[in-house]
Scaffold this motif. Structure first.
Motif, short mmCIF file in Angstrom:
data_model
loop_
_atom_site.label_atom_id
_atom_site.label_comp_id
_atom_site.label_asym_id
_atom_site.label_seq_id
_atom_site.Cartn_x
_atom_site.Cartn_y
_atom_site.Cartn_z
N SER A 110 12.01 -2.11 6.92
CA SER A 110 12.62 -2.02 5.60
C SER A 110 14.13 -1.92 5.75
O SER A 110 14.64 -1.22 6.63
CB SER A 110 12.11 -0.79 4.85
OG SER A 110 12.85 -0.58 3.66
N ASP A 111 14.86 -2.63 4.89
CA ASP A 111 16.30 -2.46 4.90
C ASP A 111 16.68 -1.21 4.11
O ASP A 111 15.81 -0.50 3.58
CB ASP A 111 17.03 -3.71 4.38
CG ASP A 111 16.78 -4.01 2.91
OD1 ASP A 111 16.24 -3.13 2.19
OD2 ASP A 111 17.11 -5.12 2.47
N SER A 112 17.96 -0.94 4.00
CA SER A 112 18.41 0.29 3.35
C SER A 112 18.25 0.26 1.84
O SER A 112 18.47 1.27 1.17
CB SER A 112 19.88 0.56 3.70
OG SER A 112 20.70 -0.51 3.27
N HIS A 113 17.84 -0.89 1.30
CA HIS A 113 17.58 -1.00 -0.15
C HIS A 113 16.09 -0.87 -0.45
O HIS A 113 15.68 -1.01 -1.61
CB HIS A 113 18.11 -2.32 -0.68
CG HIS A 113 19.57 -2.55 -0.43
ND1 HIS A 113 20.55 -1.81 -1.06
CD2 HIS A 113 20.21 -3.40 0.41
CE1 HIS A 113 21.74 -2.21 -0.65
NE2 HIS A 113 21.57 -3.16 0.24
N GLY A 114 15.28 -0.64 0.58
CA GLY A 114 13.86 -0.48 0.37
C GLY A 114 13.07 -1.78 0.31
O GLY A 114 11.96 -1.80 -0.21
N CYS A 115 13.62 -2.84 0.87
CA CYS A 115 12.94 -4.14 0.89
C CYS A 115 12.47 -4.48 2.30
O CYS A 115 13.24 -4.31 3.27
CB CYS A 115 13.89 -5.24 0.40
SG CYS A 115 14.48 -5.01 -1.30
N ILE A 116 11.23 -4.94 2.43
CA ILE A 116 10.73 -5.36 3.74
C ILE A 116 11.40 -6.67 4.13
O ILE A 116 11.31 -7.67 3.41
CB ILE A 116 9.19 -5.54 3.72
CG1 ILE A 116 8.50 -4.21 3.39
CG2 ILE A 116 8.71 -6.09 5.05
CD1 ILE A 116 8.72 -3.13 4.43
N ILE A 117 12.09 -6.66 5.27
CA ILE A 117 12.81 -7.86 5.70
C ILE A 117 12.21 -8.48 6.94
O ILE A 117 12.67 -9.54 7.40
CB ILE A 117 14.30 -7.54 5.95
CG1 ILE A 117 14.46 -6.46 7.03
CG2 ILE A 117 14.99 -7.12 4.66
CD1 ILE A 117 15.90 -6.24 7.46
N GLY A 130 0.81 -1.21 0.00
CA GLY A 130 0.00 0.00 0.00
C GLY A 130 0.84 1.26 0.00
O GLY A 130 2.08 1.23 0.04
N LEU A 131 0.14 2.41 -0.02
CA LEU A 131 0.83 3.69 -0.13
C LEU A 131 1.80 3.95 1.01
O LEU A 131 2.93 4.43 0.80
CB LEU A 131 -0.20 4.83 -0.20
CG LEU A 131 -1.05 4.89 -1.48
CD1 LEU A 131 -2.12 5.97 -1.34
CD2 LEU A 131 -0.16 5.17 -2.69
N ARG A 132 1.39 3.64 2.24
CA ARG A 132 2.26 3.91 3.39
C ARG A 132 3.47 2.99 3.39
O ARG A 132 4.60 3.42 3.68
CB ARG A 132 1.45 3.77 4.68
CG ARG A 132 0.30 4.76 4.81
CD ARG A 132 -0.55 4.46 6.04
NE ARG A 132 -1.69 5.35 6.17
CZ ARG A 132 -2.88 5.17 5.59
NH1 ARG A 132 -3.06 4.10 4.81
NH2 ARG A 132 -3.87 6.02 5.77
N GLU A 133 3.24 1.73 3.09
CA GLU A 133 4.37 0.79 3.00
C GLU A 133 5.34 1.23 1.91
O GLU A 133 6.57 1.19 2.10
CB GLU A 133 3.87 -0.62 2.72
CG GLU A 133 4.98 -1.65 2.60
CD GLU A 133 4.46 -3.05 2.35
OE1 GLU A 133 5.23 -3.87 1.80
OE2 GLU A 133 3.29 -3.34 2.69
N ASN A 134 4.82 1.63 0.77
CA ASN A 134 5.69 2.07 -0.31
C ASN A 134 6.47 3.32 0.07
O ASN A 134 7.64 3.48 -0.32
CB ASN A 134 4.86 2.34 -1.57
CG ASN A 134 4.39 1.05 -2.24
OD1 ASN A 134 4.97 0.00 -2.02
ND2 ASN A 134 3.33 1.14 -3.03
N MET A 135 5.83 4.24 0.82
CA MET A 135 6.53 5.43 1.28
C MET A 135 7.69 5.06 2.20
O MET A 135 8.80 5.60 2.10
CB MET A 135 5.56 6.38 1.98
CG MET A 135 6.22 7.69 2.43
SD MET A 135 5.04 8.93 3.04
CE MET A 135 4.69 8.27 4.67
N LEU A 136 7.45 4.12 3.11
CA LEU A 136 8.49 3.65 4.02
C LEU A 136 9.68 3.10 3.24
O LEU A 136 10.83 3.49 3.47
CB LEU A 136 7.91 2.57 4.94
CG LEU A 136 8.91 1.76 5.77
CD1 LEU A 136 9.54 2.64 6.84
CD2 LEU A 136 8.22 0.56 6.40
N GLY A 177 19.26 5.60 2.38
CA GLY A 177 20.29 4.60 2.60
C GLY A 177 20.37 4.11 4.02
O GLY A 177 21.46 3.86 4.55
N ILE A 178 19.20 3.94 4.67
CA ILE A 178 19.17 3.52 6.06
C ILE A 178 17.97 2.61 6.28
O ILE A 178 16.91 2.80 5.67
CB ILE A 178 19.09 4.75 7.01
CG1 ILE A 178 19.13 4.33 8.48
CG2 ILE A 178 17.88 5.60 6.72
CD1 ILE A 178 19.21 5.52 9.44
N ALA A 179 18.12 1.59 7.12
CA ALA A 179 17.00 0.72 7.47
C ALA A 179 16.04 1.47 8.37
O ALA A 179 16.46 2.33 9.18
CB ALA A 179 17.50 -0.54 8.16
#
Length: 280
Positions: A102-109, A65-71, A79-81
């Motif tokens: 989210s990690d510093s690459h923008g992936c939910i871990i 969703g929009l909020r997750e994508n913004m995060l 460049g920061i988790a």
């Protein structure tokens, strides 16, 4: 194989965000101070909807969703988790209060949903989402074992003990609390850190909303239960010495065994009694 202890520099950001640009600015400031991980308050991209019992469909979102994508986008740009969170709506329409890392690459871990919900004036959370029934699990972050306990979870600390039995090193505790109750929250977090032999890092929503008195300091407690940072600064950066976790586990109460079999049996009895009470 034993993991080599090392430091983790974290940023505690007490702010609510309505735009990606504002979030990126704060994250870049934290990154410039060498923070590897930023912790935001509970539901940092939502207005405080539990101020009333009225439920708004737009407060919640499905995966991606929009909020997750913004995060994720902000984490990647800075460049920061980042630990944030959303009201997650599943395919059946059920809603949970879900922390997302989210990690510093923008992936939910990793993610962790809130287990314990208040139900009182200004905090009508039972009307807005359901408590999670999934036990908390460790989130691996650059070789560090993280756990999440959202706000009221800290006042029913069984889940934190489960994280401790899994070897948690740092417990992240986003919250939305009243300044008038802060002394009790500090005590709960100190007890959590001491009994779990873990660092505890808590960040709260910064100011009153819709007539609900919220605020209070950001907090860092070491694995011996000592408060090392308590501040009302919007952004605070500090370094956690992870060797302190191992030191705490060699001393009392850290070396005590986890009586898992007995706990399972006891909680099973409690659960069965609750079921019988509902039936009768």
């Amino acid at each position: 194989m034993k993991v080599v202890a090392r430091d983790l520099t974290v940023a505690l950001i007490s702010e609510i965000f309505s735009s990606e640009r504002e979030l990126v600015d704060c994250l870049e400031h934290a990154h410039d101070q060498d923070a590897a991980l930023a912790i935001l308050p509970e539901l940092p991209f939502n207005l405080w909807s539990p101020a009333t019992k009225a439920v708004c469909a737009e407060d919640a979102e499905g995966p991606g969703g929009l909020r997750e994508n913004m995060l994720c986008a902000a984490a990647k740009k800075a460049g920061i988790a980042v630990l944030g969170g959303v009201i997650r709506r599943d395919s059946g329409g059920l809603r949970t209060n879900l922390a997302l890392l989210s990690d510093s690459h923008g992936c939910i871990i990793g993610s962790s949903a809130k287990h314990v919900l208040p139900d009182e004036e200004g905090f009508w959370e039972c009307d807005h989402y359901r408590p999670s029934e999934d036990p908390p699990r460790i989130i691996e972050f650059t070789g560090i074992k993280l756990g999440v306990q959202i706000c009221s979870d800290a006042n029913r600390p069984t889940a934190a003990q489960l994280l401790a039995a899994q070897g948690v090193q740092v417990i992240l505790a986003p919250r939305a609390t009243s300044p008038s109750s802060w002394k009790r929250w500090r005590l709960a977090y100190q007890a959590m850190a001491l009994t779990c032999s873990a660092w505890v890092v808590s960040v709260g929503r910064p100011r009153p909303e819709f007539g609900v008195d919220m605020g209070g300091p950001s907090l860092v407690v070491n694995p011996m239960g000592e408060v090392l940072l308590e501040t009302t600064d919007r952004i605070a950066v500090t370094t956690l010495n992870l060797s302190a976790v191992e030191d705490a586990r060699q001393s009392y109460p850290g070396y005590l065994v986890w009586a898992a079999k007995m706990y399972v049996a006891g909680w099973a009895e409690v659960h069965e009694n609750h079921i019988q009470q509902r039936v009768t």
